[in-house]
Write an enzyme that holds these catalytic residues in place. Structure first.
Site, PDB file in Angstrom:
ATOM      1  N   TYR A  42       0.813  -1.229   0.000  1.00  0.00           N
ATOM      2  CA  TYR A  42       0.000   0.000   0.000  1.00  0.00           C
ATOM      3  C   TYR A  42       0.846   1.278   0.000  1.00  0.00           C
ATOM      4  O   TYR A  42       0.304   2.378   0.026  1.00  0.00           O
ATOM      5  CB  TYR A  42      -1.049  -0.008   1.112  1.00  0.00           C
ATOM      6  CG  TYR A  42      -0.552  -0.256   2.517  1.00  0.00           C
ATOM      7  CD1 TYR A  42       0.358   0.585   3.140  1.00  0.00           C
ATOM      8  CD2 TYR A  42      -1.050  -1.337   3.247  1.00  0.00           C
ATOM      9  CE1 TYR A  42       0.780   0.366   4.440  1.00  0.00           C
ATOM     10  CE2 TYR A  42      -0.633  -1.578   4.547  1.00  0.00           C
ATOM     11  CZ  TYR A  42       0.279  -0.720   5.127  1.00  0.00           C
ATOM     12  OH  TYR A  42       0.697  -0.941   6.421  1.00  0.00           O
ATOM     13  N   LYS A  51       5.140   4.413   4.795  1.00  0.00           N
ATOM     14  CA  LYS A  51       5.776   3.422   3.913  1.00  0.00           C
ATOM     15  C   LYS A  51       6.024   4.038   2.535  1.00  0.00           C
ATOM     16  O   LYS A  51       7.014   3.706   1.879  1.00  0.00           O
ATOM     17  CB  LYS A  51       4.908   2.170   3.789  1.00  0.00           C
ATOM     18  CG  LYS A  51       4.705   1.408   5.102  1.00  0.00           C
ATOM     19  CD  LYS A  51       5.900   0.571   5.480  1.00  0.00           C
ATOM     20  CE  LYS A  51       5.591  -0.388   6.621  1.00  0.00           C
ATOM     21  NZ  LYS A  51       6.758  -1.057   7.160  1.00  0.00           N
TER      22      LYS A  51
HETATM   23  P1  NAP Z   1       5.607  -7.166  14.534  1.00  0.00           P
HETATM   24  O1  NAP Z   1       5.923  -8.535  14.994  1.00  0.00           O
HETATM   25  O2  NAP Z   1       4.660  -6.337  15.339  1.00  0.00           O
HETATM   26  O3  NAP Z   1       6.980  -6.389  14.317  1.00  0.00           O
HETATM   27  C1  NAP Z   1       7.212  -5.065  14.599  1.00  0.00           C
HETATM   28  C2  NAP Z   1       8.546  -4.975  15.317  1.00  0.00           C
HETATM   29  O4  NAP Z   1       8.958  -3.616  15.401  1.00  0.00           O
HETATM   30  C3  NAP Z   1       8.492  -5.508  16.732  1.00  0.00           C
HETATM   31  O5  NAP Z   1       9.565  -6.443  16.919  1.00  0.00           O
HETATM   32  C4  NAP Z   1       8.705  -4.288  17.623  1.00  0.00           C
HETATM   33  O6  NAP Z   1       9.450  -4.648  18.782  1.00  0.00           O
HETATM   34  C5  NAP Z   1       9.497  -3.387  16.703  1.00  0.00           C
HETATM   35  N1  NAP Z   1       9.323  -1.965  16.995  1.00  0.00           N
HETATM   36  C6  NAP Z   1       8.161  -1.264  17.038  1.00  0.00           C
HETATM   37  N2  NAP Z   1       8.397   0.018  17.358  1.00  0.00           N
HETATM   38  C7  NAP Z   1       9.753   0.135  17.508  1.00  0.00           C
HETATM   39  C8  NAP Z   1      10.622   1.212  17.840  1.00  0.00           C
HETATM   40  N3  NAP Z   1      10.130   2.437  18.054  1.00  0.00           N
HETATM   41  N4  NAP Z   1      11.944   0.975  17.906  1.00  0.00           N
HETATM   42  C9  NAP Z   1      12.448  -0.267  17.674  1.00  0.00           C
HETATM   43  N5  NAP Z   1      11.671  -1.329  17.352  1.00  0.00           N
HETATM   44  C10 NAP Z   1      10.340  -1.130  17.273  1.00  0.00           C
HETATM   45  O7  NAP Z   1       4.970  -7.197  13.068  1.00  0.00           O
HETATM   46  P2  NAP Z   1       5.413  -7.910  11.701  1.00  0.00           P
HETATM   47  O8  NAP Z   1       4.164  -8.364  11.080  1.00  0.00           O
HETATM   48  O9  NAP Z   1       6.514  -8.869  11.934  1.00  0.00           O
HETATM   49  O10 NAP Z   1       5.936  -6.663  10.839  1.00  0.00           O
HETATM   50  C11 NAP Z   1       7.289  -6.520  10.479  1.00  0.00           C
HETATM   51  C12 NAP Z   1       7.407  -5.577   9.282  1.00  0.00           C
HETATM   52  O11 NAP Z   1       6.693  -6.102   8.156  1.00  0.00           O
HETATM   53  C13 NAP Z   1       6.850  -4.187   9.519  1.00  0.00           C
HETATM   54  O12 NAP Z   1       7.665  -3.238   8.857  1.00  0.00           O
HETATM   55  C14 NAP Z   1       5.497  -4.242   8.845  1.00  0.00           C
HETATM   56  O13 NAP Z   1       5.019  -2.972   8.465  1.00  0.00           O
HETATM   57  C15 NAP Z   1       5.838  -5.108   7.645  1.00  0.00           C
HETATM   58  N6  NAP Z   1       4.671  -5.739   7.028  1.00  0.00           N
HETATM   59  C16 NAP Z   1       4.052  -6.772   7.667  1.00  0.00           C
HETATM   60  C17 NAP Z   1       2.961  -7.361   7.047  1.00  0.00           C
HETATM   61  C18 NAP Z   1       2.239  -8.518   7.699  1.00  0.00           C
HETATM   62  O14 NAP Z   1       1.186  -8.908   7.207  1.00  0.00           O
HETATM   63  N7  NAP Z   1       2.741  -9.085   8.770  1.00  0.00           N
HETATM   64  C19 NAP Z   1       2.501  -6.908   5.806  1.00  0.00           C
HETATM   65  C20 NAP Z   1       3.174  -5.846   5.195  1.00  0.00           C
HETATM   66  C21 NAP Z   1       4.262  -5.282   5.815  1.00  0.00           C
HETATM   67  P3  NAP Z   1       9.321  -3.877  20.194  1.00  0.00           P
HETATM   68  O15 NAP Z   1       7.873  -3.818  20.528  1.00  0.00           O
HETATM   69  O16 NAP Z   1      10.133  -4.744  21.113  1.00  0.00           O
HETATM   70  O17 NAP Z   1       9.929  -2.527  20.002  1.00  0.00           O
END
Ligand code: NAP
Length: 268
Positions: free
Chosen positions: A146, A161
């Site tokens: 997106y 993004k």
């Molecule tokens: P997730 O498990 O919630 O991962 C997010 C991570 O970012 C967590 O480990 C969190 O750890 C860390 N984080 C958040 N705020 C932070 C900060 N201020 N400083 C340092 N670390 C921070 O979600 P995910 O699904 O694996 O997503 C990972 C990536 O993939 C993201 O960029 C997301 O936008 C992208 N994405 C995911 C999907 C999907 O469907 N899963 C789809 C498209 C894109 P802490 O809470 O320990 O800080």
């Protein structure tokens, strides 16, 4: 293709959970030393235990990517432990579904600062050092499809993004002369704990989302990690400024598919 990463040092933000941990695991299994960095000790500890259980040389650093000073200290710690960072994966993010008019200033700022500022602070810190040290490197930014289309309910994340997409191309051009490649991976819906909780906790919403994915399933963490691994590997040495979309076709226009399938069923 071997994708050998022996001797390389990778820093993965948000590497204690979900996609970040999957990416850290994949890079570690290919021989990289991996440092995971995020805010919560509990996430980092779980991530570290998982990585070490796979015999991966791993380090966890507590950091908030929204703070440029903390980011600099994080890269210092990784350098002190493993040597210079030559792979950076900007994966940390926050996201939740909200109608734009109901999004608070705090909610907006928090997501934009994590995704857009955080990606820039980490890229600048690692890029600056690679340039000073005259070393080649590779950066991969985890965005979302997106970034091109916008995404109803995620104005904060989609806007941030889209900024990271522009940053990917900008840094790719600026830093190519230093041997630093900058690419992105755009995942579609992948079933991580974070995404499932924030984006499709409601079973009806989950079912509806699946109908929007032409391959008719959610992505797997390993599938995103493999795309990242390819982009940081030597096999991708001529690729910079690109985005690899790994979304089962979700971002392709498919509004006409039900009508086409109805026709197909009529004629067969
Ligand atoms: P997730 O498990 O919630 O991962 C997010 C991570 O970012 C967590 O480990 C969190 O750890 C860390 N984080 C958040 N705020 C932070 C900060 N201020 N400083 C340092 N670390 C921070 O979600 P995910 O699904 O694996 O997503 C990972 C990536 O993939 C993201 O960029 C997301 O936008 C992208 N994405 C995911 C999907 C999907 O469907 N899963 C789809 C498209 C894109 P802490 O809470 O320990 O800080």
């Amino acid at each position: 293709m071997s994708h050998d990463l022996q001797g390389r040092v990778a820093l993965i933000t948000g590497g204690g959970t979900g996609l970040g941990l999957g990416i850290a695991t994949e890079l570690g299994l290919m021989g990289a030393k991996v440092a995971i960095a995020s805010r919560k000790e509990s996430n980092l500890n779980c991530g570290l235990t998982h990585l070490r259980s796979k015999n991966i040389e791993a380090l966890a650093v507590q950091t908030d990517v929204r703070d440029a000073n903390e980011v600099a200290k994080t890269v210092d710690s990784v350098e002190a432990h493993f040597g210079p960072v030559d792979i950076l994966i900007n994966n940390a993010a926050g996201n939740f579904v909200v109608p734009a008019e109901k999004l608070s200033a705090h909610g907006w700022t928090s997501v934009v600062e994590t995704v857009l500022n955080g990606t820039f602070f980490c890229s600048r810190e690692v890029g600056r050092r690679l340039i000073q040290q005259d070393r080649h490197g590779s950066i991969v930014n985890i965005i979302a499809a997106y970034a091109w289309t916008g995404g109803a309910g995620t104005v904060h994340s989609a806007s941030a993004k889209a900024g990271v997409l522009a940053m990917t191309k900008t840094l790719a051009v600026e830093w190519a002369q230093f041997g630093i490649r900058v690419n992105a991976v755009a995942p579609g819906p992948v079933e991580t704990e974070g995404a499932s909780r924030q984006l499709w906790a409601d079973p009806d919403e989950r079912r509806r989302l699946l109908t929007e994915i032409p391959l008719n399933r959610f992505g797997r963490v390993e599938e995103i990690a493999q795309a990242v691994l390819f982009l940081v590997s030597n096999e991708a040495n001529f690729i910079t400024g690109s985005t690899l979309t790994v979304d089962g076709g979700e971002s392709l226009p498919h509004a006409w598919l039900p009508a086409v399938n109805a026709l197909r069923n009529q004629t067969s």
